[in-house]
Design a protein around this motif. Structure first.
Motif, PDB file in Angstrom:
ATOM      1  N   GLY A 224       2.553  -1.845   1.902  1.00 21.36           N
ATOM      2  CA  GLY A 224       3.828  -2.390   1.462  1.00 21.36           C
ATOM      3  C   GLY A 224       3.774  -3.007   0.076  1.00 21.36           C
ATOM      4  N   LEU A 225       4.877  -2.837  -0.659  1.00 21.64           N
ATOM      5  CA  LEU A 225       4.999  -3.416  -1.994  1.00 21.64           C
ATOM      6  C   LEU A 225       5.695  -4.773  -1.956  1.00 21.64           C
ATOM      7  CD1 LEU A 225       6.004  -0.236  -4.025  1.00 21.64           C
ATOM      8  CD2 LEU A 225       3.723  -1.183  -3.636  1.00 21.64           C
ATOM      9  N   ASP A 252      -0.462  -5.277   2.795  1.00 24.52           N
ATOM     10  CA  ASP A 252       0.087  -5.456   1.461  1.00 24.52           C
ATOM     11  C   ASP A 252      -0.784  -4.666   0.492  1.00 24.52           C
ATOM     12  OD1 ASP A 252       1.704  -7.269  -0.601  1.00 24.52           O
ATOM     13  OD2 ASP A 252      -0.408  -7.269  -1.207  1.00 24.52           O
ATOM     14  N   TYR A 253      -0.172  -3.976  -0.464  1.00 23.67           N
ATOM     15  CA  TYR A 253      -0.951  -3.022  -1.264  1.00 23.67           C
ATOM     16  C   TYR A 253      -2.047  -3.705  -2.080  1.00 23.67           C
ATOM     17  CZ  TYR A 253       0.777  -3.976  -5.985  1.00 23.67           C
ATOM     18  OH  TYR A 253       1.027  -4.547  -7.193  1.00 23.67           O
ATOM     19  N   ARG A 254      -1.806  -4.955  -2.509  1.00 27.16           N
ATOM     20  CA  ARG A 254      -2.859  -5.642  -3.272  1.00 27.16           C
ATOM     21  C   ARG A 254      -4.069  -5.926  -2.385  1.00 27.16           C
ATOM     22  NH1 ARG A 254       1.953  -7.963  -4.827  1.00 27.16           N
ATOM     23  NH2 ARG A 254       2.534  -7.732  -7.017  1.00 27.16           N
ATOM     24  N   GLN A 255      -3.807  -6.378  -1.175  1.00 27.23           N
ATOM     25  CA  GLN A 255      -4.898  -6.623  -0.240  1.00 27.23           C
ATOM     26  C   GLN A 255      -5.579  -5.314   0.135  1.00 27.23           C
ATOM     27  OE1 GLN A 255      -6.190  -9.409   0.687  1.00 27.23           O
ATOM     28  NE2 GLN A 255      -7.596  -8.673   2.250  1.00 27.23           N
ATOM     29  N   ALA A 256      -4.784  -4.254   0.276  1.00 22.38           N
ATOM     30  CA  ALA A 256      -5.352  -2.947   0.621  1.00 22.38           C
ATOM     31  C   ALA A 256      -6.327  -2.473  -0.447  1.00 22.38           C
ATOM     32  CB  ALA A 256      -4.233  -1.925   0.801  1.00 22.38           C
ATOM     33  N   LEU A 257      -5.960  -2.666  -1.703  1.00 27.62           N
ATOM     34  CA  LEU A 257      -6.803  -2.194  -2.791  1.00 27.62           C
ATOM     35  C   LEU A 257      -8.047  -3.056  -2.993  1.00 27.62           C
ATOM     36  CD1 LEU A 257      -4.060  -1.223  -5.396  1.00 27.62           C
ATOM     37  CD2 LEU A 257      -5.478   0.304  -4.028  1.00 27.62           C
ATOM     38  N   ALA A 258      -8.082  -4.208  -2.326  1.00 25.61           N
ATOM     39  CA  ALA A 258      -9.262  -5.074  -2.422  1.00 25.61           C
ATOM     40  C   ALA A 258     -10.392  -4.600  -1.514  1.00 25.61           C
ATOM     41  CB  ALA A 258      -8.881  -6.515  -2.078  1.00 25.61           C
ATOM     42  N   ARG A 259     -10.176  -3.491  -0.808  1.00 18.60           N
ATOM     43  CA  ARG A 259     -11.202  -2.920   0.075  1.00 18.60           C
ATOM     44  C   ARG A 259     -11.734  -1.654  -0.589  1.00 18.60           C
ATOM     45  NH1 ARG A 259      -7.436  -2.800   5.358  1.00 18.60           N
ATOM     46  NH2 ARG A 259      -6.080  -1.883   3.777  1.00 18.60           N
ATOM     47  N   GLY A 297      14.295  -5.553  -7.331  1.00 16.23           N
ATOM     48  CA  GLY A 297      14.150  -6.627  -8.298  1.00 16.23           C
ATOM     49  C   GLY A 297      12.909  -6.443  -9.148  1.00 16.23           C
ATOM     50  N   PRO A 298      12.753  -7.259 -10.164  1.00 17.96           N
ATOM     51  CA  PRO A 298      11.648  -7.114 -11.110  1.00 17.96           C
ATOM     52  C   PRO A 298      10.268  -7.174 -10.451  1.00 17.96           C
ATOM     53  CG  PRO A 298      13.308  -8.615 -11.970  1.00 17.96           C
ATOM     54  CD  PRO A 298      13.687  -8.325 -10.565  1.00 17.96           C
ATOM     55  N   ALA A 299      10.068  -8.089  -9.504  1.00 18.44           N
ATOM     56  CA  ALA A 299       8.754  -8.230  -8.873  1.00 18.44           C
ATOM     57  C   ALA A 299       8.369  -6.964  -8.128  1.00 18.44           C
ATOM     58  CB  ALA A 299       8.738  -9.431  -7.937  1.00 18.44           C
ATOM     59  N   THR A 300       9.323  -6.406  -7.375  1.00 16.53           N
ATOM     60  CA  THR A 300       9.044  -5.188  -6.615  1.00 16.53           C
ATOM     61  C   THR A 300       8.816  -4.008  -7.546  1.00 16.53           C
ATOM     62  OG1 THR A 300      10.363  -5.990  -4.747  1.00 16.53           O
ATOM     63  CG2 THR A 300       9.916  -3.630  -4.837  1.00 16.53           C
ATOM     64  N   GLU A 301       9.607  -3.914  -8.619  1.00 21.38           N
ATOM     65  CA  GLU A 301       9.428  -2.820  -9.581  1.00 21.38           C
ATOM     66  C   GLU A 301       8.062  -2.899 -10.259  1.00 21.38           C
ATOM     67  OE1 GLU A 301      11.291  -0.035 -10.352  1.00 21.38           O
ATOM     68  OE2 GLU A 301      12.196  -0.667  -8.462  1.00 21.38           O
ATOM     69  N   ALA A 302       7.644  -4.116 -10.606  1.00 16.57           N
ATOM     70  CA  ALA A 302       6.328  -4.286 -11.224  1.00 16.57           C
ATOM     71  C   ALA A 302       5.222  -3.868 -10.261  1.00 16.57           C
ATOM     72  CB  ALA A 302       6.135  -5.737 -11.653  1.00 16.57           C
ATOM     73  N   ALA A 303       5.383  -4.243  -8.983  1.00 15.13           N
ATOM     74  CA  ALA A 303       4.389  -3.863  -7.971  1.00 15.13           C
ATOM     75  C   ALA A 303       4.354  -2.352  -7.809  1.00 15.13           C
ATOM     76  CB  ALA A 303       4.724  -4.533  -6.643  1.00 15.13           C
ATOM     77  N   ALA A 307       1.099  -0.077  -8.442  1.00 11.35           N
ATOM     78  CA  ALA A 307       0.545   0.688  -7.327  1.00 11.35           C
ATOM     79  C   ALA A 307       0.496   2.181  -7.647  1.00 11.35           C
ATOM     80  CB  ALA A 307       1.372   0.443  -6.058  1.00 11.35           C
ATOM     81  N   GLN A 308       1.542   2.710  -8.266  1.00 16.95           N
ATOM     82  CA  GLN A 308       1.555   4.136  -8.601  1.00 16.95           C
ATOM     83  C   GLN A 308       0.527   4.469  -9.676  1.00 16.95           C
ATOM     84  OE1 GLN A 308       6.024   4.471  -9.119  1.00 16.95           O
ATOM     85  NE2 GLN A 308       5.659   6.350  -7.969  1.00 16.95           N
ATOM     86  N   ASP A 309       0.292   3.518 -10.572  1.00 12.66           N
ATOM     87  CA  ASP A 309      -0.721   3.741 -11.595  1.00 12.66           C
ATOM     88  C   ASP A 309      -2.123   3.768 -10.987  1.00 12.66           C
ATOM     89  OD1 ASP A 309      -1.586   3.930 -14.413  1.00 12.66           O
ATOM     90  OD2 ASP A 309      -2.442   1.959 -14.032  1.00 12.66           O
ATOM     91  N   LEU A 310      -2.358   2.886 -10.008  1.00 11.35           N
ATOM     92  CA  LEU A 310      -3.670   2.811  -9.375  1.00 11.35           C
ATOM     93  C   LEU A 310      -3.859   3.883  -8.311  1.00 11.35           C
ATOM     94  CD1 LEU A 310      -3.890  -1.076  -8.988  1.00 11.35           C
ATOM     95  CD2 LEU A 310      -5.162   0.350 -10.618  1.00 11.35           C
ATOM     96  N   LEU A 311      -2.756   4.357  -7.731  1.00 13.69           N
ATOM     97  CA  LEU A 311      -2.806   5.352  -6.659  1.00 13.69           C
ATOM     98  C   LEU A 311      -1.888   6.519  -7.024  1.00 13.69           C
ATOM     99  CD1 LEU A 311      -2.492   2.773  -3.755  1.00 13.69           C
ATOM    100  CD2 LEU A 311      -4.546   4.117  -4.233  1.00 13.69           C
ATOM    101  N   PRO A 312      -2.285   7.351  -7.951  1.00 14.85           N
ATOM    102  CA  PRO A 312      -1.397   8.406  -8.458  1.00 14.85           C
ATOM    103  C   PRO A 312      -0.981   9.436  -7.414  1.00 14.85           C
ATOM    104  CG  PRO A 312      -3.641   8.689  -9.285  1.00 14.85           C
ATOM    105  CD  PRO A 312      -3.595   7.343  -8.644  1.00 14.85           C
ATOM    106  N   GLY A 313      -1.737   9.572  -6.346  1.00 13.53           N
ATOM    107  CA  GLY A 313      -1.378  10.557  -5.333  1.00 13.53           C
ATOM    108  C   GLY A 313      -0.515  10.011  -4.218  1.00 13.53           C
TER     109      GLY A 313
END
Length: 363
Positions: A224-225, A252-259, A297-303, A307-313
């Motif tokens: 989730g974003l 949450d995608y930030r927590q997911a990427l911490a693994r 909103g801005p926060a969700t768009e930034a997320a 996320a798309q930059d880090l997970l292009p697929g």
């Protein structure tokens, strides 16, 4: 149970209807009816007047097994940003419960004695109790004459009662002035989603079937974003497990990427599979990232950009791109889409019918 889904089943309405002998597709499609029936029951019981107690000290959402667990977490996520009172999610009534608190619970287990004892204790200490549950049994008896009981009017299996429980929680929050939810609009959008996902519509034009095919033979990573999207992902994971015996990762995608290991697997999972590979080899091991976005909103768009930059697929699923409405409706529509996708996938793999072994779902 077959490990490879029968994709052809999804575009054969006659076979789908025959496979779905438990009527799960029809039950899921009654989401809008469940919302309307619950709103009508609340109006008949004059819930708004009975909850006219001023601002409560807290709202306690009781987290019980089944869809109760996912709907309470969704309601908490919807309330949290602007709620003027603390929102507490707990399995039982906290020890500090008192006359200034409001307790909400949803269950389809009329014999949940732990819940019954908890609600009885809440009522004994003067808390206001709203219960969404069957009208008979120990749970209902625990609040008889001491709370508001919203009994089901649309019979569906327990795993399909998410819309009813959500509607009951929303009318409670509405009556307390903690949020503004238009339940008629919610019901209309759920009806529209059910129509889009009707079994006679081909996969290319049916969002739920398309989603089922998207995660077939994959390990879904539902990241989730925003907090509301994470809560919807938890319901999706419950639905996929309940109907298709499919295990999902929700975070949450930030927590997911911490693994690191799972992050590397997610990145490799974005590569298209070899169409000549053995379908029986490594089934379910290739991950597919679905980035869920409910808020705007801005926060969700930034997320989303990050996320798309880090997970292009990764695939992005954002209801706001399809419907112009509030986040409550967007969350409920996405939850229904996942639920129908889970049923379609379950039928295709044979976990609840279809091409393989059939195990009837019980109400």
């Amino acid at each position: 149970m077959p490990t490879v889904p029968d994709d052809s089943l999804l575009d054969d309405p006659a076979r789908l209807a025959e496979a779905d002998s438990a009527g799960l597709l029809r039950a899921a499609a009654m989401a809008g009816a469940q919302v309307r029936a619950t709103a009508e029951a609340a109006a008949e019981l004059e819930l708004s007047d009975r909850l006219d107690v001023g601002r409560p000290r807290s709202l306690v959402l009781l987290d019980r097994p089944g869809v109760s667990r996912t709907l309470t977490r969704l309601v908490a996520a919807l309330l949290t940003p602007s709620c003027p009172v603390p929102v507490v999610v707990a399995e039982v009534v906290p020890s500090w419960i008192g006359a200034l608190d409001v307790v909400f619970a949803h269950t389809d287990d009329a014999g949940d004695r732990e819940l019954a004892a908890s609600l009885e204790r809440a009522a004994r200490f003067g808390a206001t109790v709203v219960l969404s549950a069957p009208a008979e049994g120990p749970v209902a008896a625990a609040v008889a004459g001491k709370g508001v009981l919203l009994a089901p009017r649309i019979p569906v299996p327990p795993e399909m009662a998410f819309p009813r429980g959500l509607a009951a929680a929303l009318v409670t929050a509405n009556a307390l002035g903690l949020l503004v939810a238009d339940l008629e609009q919610l019901a209309d959008h759920l009806d529209a989603e059910a129509e889009k996902d009707y079994l006679a519509r081909d996969s290319f034009a049916n969002p739920a079937k398309a989603m089922a095919l998207r995660v077939a033979d994959r390990q879904p990573l539902l990241w989730g974003l925003d907090p509301v999207a994470v809560a919807v992902g938890e319901h999706a994971a419950h639905a996929f497990a309940a109907h298709a015996a499919l295990v999902c990762d929700v975070e949450d995608y930030r927590q997911a990427l911490a693994r690191p290991a799972l992050r590397r697997a997610a990145l490799s999972g974005g590569v298209e599979r070899d169409i000549f590979a053995d379908p029986e080899e490594g089934v379910g091991l290739t991950p597919r990232v679905l980035l869920l976005s409910v808020r705007t909103g801005p926060a969700t768009e930034a997320a989303r950009y990050e996320a798309q930059d880090l997970l292009p697929g990764a695939d992005v699923i954002a209801p706001a791109e399809e419907i112009e409405t509030d986040e409550i409706v967007r969350a409920a529509v996405l939850a229904l889409r996942f639920e129908l996708a889970a049923v379609y996938l379950g039928l295709a793999v044979g976990s609840i019918g279809g091409a393989g072994r059939y195990t009837p779902a019980t109400a």
